[in-house]
Design a protein around this motif. Sequence first.
Motif, short mmCIF file in Angstrom:
data_model
loop_
_atom_site.label_atom_id
_atom_site.label_comp_id
_atom_site.label_asym_id
_atom_site.label_seq_id
_atom_site.Cartn_x
_atom_site.Cartn_y
_atom_site.Cartn_z
N LEU A 33 0.81 -1.13 0.00
CA LEU A 33 -0.10 -0.09 0.09
C LEU A 33 0.71 1.17 0.04
CD1 LEU A 33 -2.44 -1.05 2.99
CD2 LEU A 33 -2.96 -0.92 0.37
N PRO A 34 0.61 2.25 -0.56
CA PRO A 34 1.08 3.56 -0.35
C PRO A 34 1.18 4.14 0.94
CG PRO A 34 -0.78 4.07 -1.86
CD PRO A 34 -0.75 2.49 -1.39
N LEU A 35 2.00 4.48 1.38
CA LEU A 35 1.92 5.24 2.94
C LEU A 35 2.53 6.69 2.78
CD1 LEU A 35 2.91 2.31 5.22
CD2 LEU A 35 0.74 3.11 4.56
N ILE A 36 1.94 7.42 3.49
CA ILE A 36 2.12 8.82 3.57
C ILE A 36 2.85 9.29 4.86
CG2 ILE A 36 1.52 11.47 3.41
CD1 ILE A 36 1.31 9.64 0.82
N TYR A 37 4.13 9.99 4.71
CA TYR A 37 4.61 10.14 6.18
C TYR A 37 4.29 11.79 6.79
CZ TYR A 37 8.31 11.36 9.37
OH TYR A 37 9.05 11.85 10.47
N GLU A 38 3.82 11.66 7.72
CA GLU A 38 3.21 13.13 8.43
C GLU A 38 3.56 12.97 9.83
OE1 GLU A 38 -0.91 13.44 8.07
OE2 GLU A 38 -1.03 13.60 5.95
N ASN A 39 4.17 13.84 10.38
CA ASN A 39 4.67 14.34 11.64
C ASN A 39 4.96 13.00 12.35
OD1 ASN A 39 3.37 16.92 11.16
ND2 ASN A 39 1.45 16.10 11.44
N GLY A 40 6.04 12.30 11.88
CA GLY A 40 6.68 11.24 12.53
C GLY A 40 5.90 9.94 12.51
N LYS A 41 4.83 10.02 11.51
CA LYS A 41 4.06 8.79 11.51
C LYS A 41 3.61 8.27 10.07
CE LYS A 41 1.37 9.83 15.87
NZ LYS A 41 1.24 8.81 16.65
N LEU A 42 3.41 7.14 9.83
CA LEU A 42 2.85 6.71 8.44
C LEU A 42 1.41 6.44 8.43
CD1 LEU A 42 5.73 4.02 8.02
CD2 LEU A 42 5.46 6.23 6.88
N ILE A 43 0.71 7.18 7.42
CA ILE A 43 -0.70 7.05 7.29
C ILE A 43 -0.90 6.14 5.98
CG2 ILE A 43 -2.85 8.40 7.27
CD1 ILE A 43 -1.09 9.13 9.52
N GLY A 44 -1.95 5.39 6.15
CA GLY A 44 -2.72 4.41 5.21
C GLY A 44 -3.99 4.20 5.14
N HIS A 45 -4.40 3.48 4.25
CA HIS A 45 -5.82 3.18 4.02
C HIS A 45 -5.68 1.65 3.35
CE1 HIS A 45 -5.25 7.64 2.71
NE2 HIS A 45 -6.05 7.54 3.83
N ILE A 46 -6.76 1.01 3.78
CA ILE A 46 -6.74 -0.51 3.35
C ILE A 46 -8.38 -0.76 3.08
CG2 ILE A 46 -6.88 -1.34 5.61
CD1 ILE A 46 -4.92 -3.77 4.56
N ASP A 47 -8.63 -1.76 2.25
CA ASP A 47 -10.04 -2.22 1.93
C ASP A 47 -10.10 -3.15 3.24
OD1 ASP A 47 -11.57 -4.50 0.80
OD2 ASP A 47 -11.30 -3.33 -1.08
N ILE A 48 -11.54 -2.94 3.52
CA ILE A 48 -12.14 -3.55 4.49
C ILE A 48 -12.06 -5.30 4.28
CG2 ILE A 48 -13.36 -1.74 5.44
CD1 ILE A 48 -15.98 -3.33 4.20
N TYR A 49 -11.94 -5.68 3.17
CA TYR A 49 -12.00 -7.14 2.83
C TYR A 49 -10.57 -7.68 2.75
CZ TYR A 49 -16.75 -6.21 1.71
OH TYR A 49 -18.04 -5.77 1.70
N ASN A 50 -9.66 -6.84 3.00
CA ASN A 50 -8.36 -7.36 3.06
C ASN A 50 -8.14 -8.11 4.49
OD1 ASN A 50 -5.37 -7.62 3.94
ND2 ASN A 50 -4.84 -6.12 2.18
N PRO A 51 -7.69 -9.30 4.42
CA PRO A 51 -7.45 -9.78 5.70
C PRO A 51 -6.50 -9.24 6.94
CG PRO A 51 -6.74 -11.46 3.90
CD PRO A 51 -7.20 -10.14 3.33
N GLN A 52 -5.47 -8.40 6.34
CA GLN A 52 -4.70 -7.72 7.33
C GLN A 52 -5.22 -6.72 7.94
OE1 GLN A 52 -0.67 -6.93 5.25
NE2 GLN A 52 0.03 -6.55 7.38
#
Length: 196
Positions: free
Chosen positions: A41-60
């Motif tokens: 997944l693409p992750l964005i670095y913001e204020n010392g954290k990584l932000i991401g989004h994931i499909d609800i059907y992904n087992p992870q």
Amino acid sequence: MKYPPKHHQDSDRNHIIEVIKTYPLATIISVVDNAPLITHLPLIYENGKLIGHIDIYNPQTEYLKDNNDITVLFFGPQCYISPSVYSTTQLPTYNYIRIHLKGKVTAIKDKDALKQSLITMTEFLEKPNPKYTLEPDNPRLDANLSYIKMFEIDITHWEGKFKLSQDKKTSDMVAAREELIRANQESIRQFLDKIF
């Protein structure tokens, strides 16, 4: 020309952040019952954290919350370096940039925050010459918010692997840099011509 610290050692945080911003597609790894769950997944670095989004059907998705442990990998450019590139006698080698991060992951349940985060990520990924803007009143965006989960990763361990011929004399290091650029541009075209 600025290079990260010595051959194959941990680099400073600024170099790591630059790799994350330039190559945001991450490999995220959760371990459940001694088995890895892996998602890209693409992750964005913001204020010392990584932000991401994931499909609800992904087992992870089930494990991207509750302060669970997570490992995140980012991949920069890589290529084989032939001794013919150098002005001095050398052995063949392989240069690469890899980032290994560990952290704690938290689910963000606020739908407004999710919506804004998707807009922000689109803005970031459209840089430097944006051709598309994800508008807040986009009906497709609203219709899909229920199928996406937002999460943030608090980074607890940073490790950057920059193997870029830093142990060579300056002219050979520059030659290896140019080969990394040339080889990556050429190999992408050749690879894509083979697969589609």
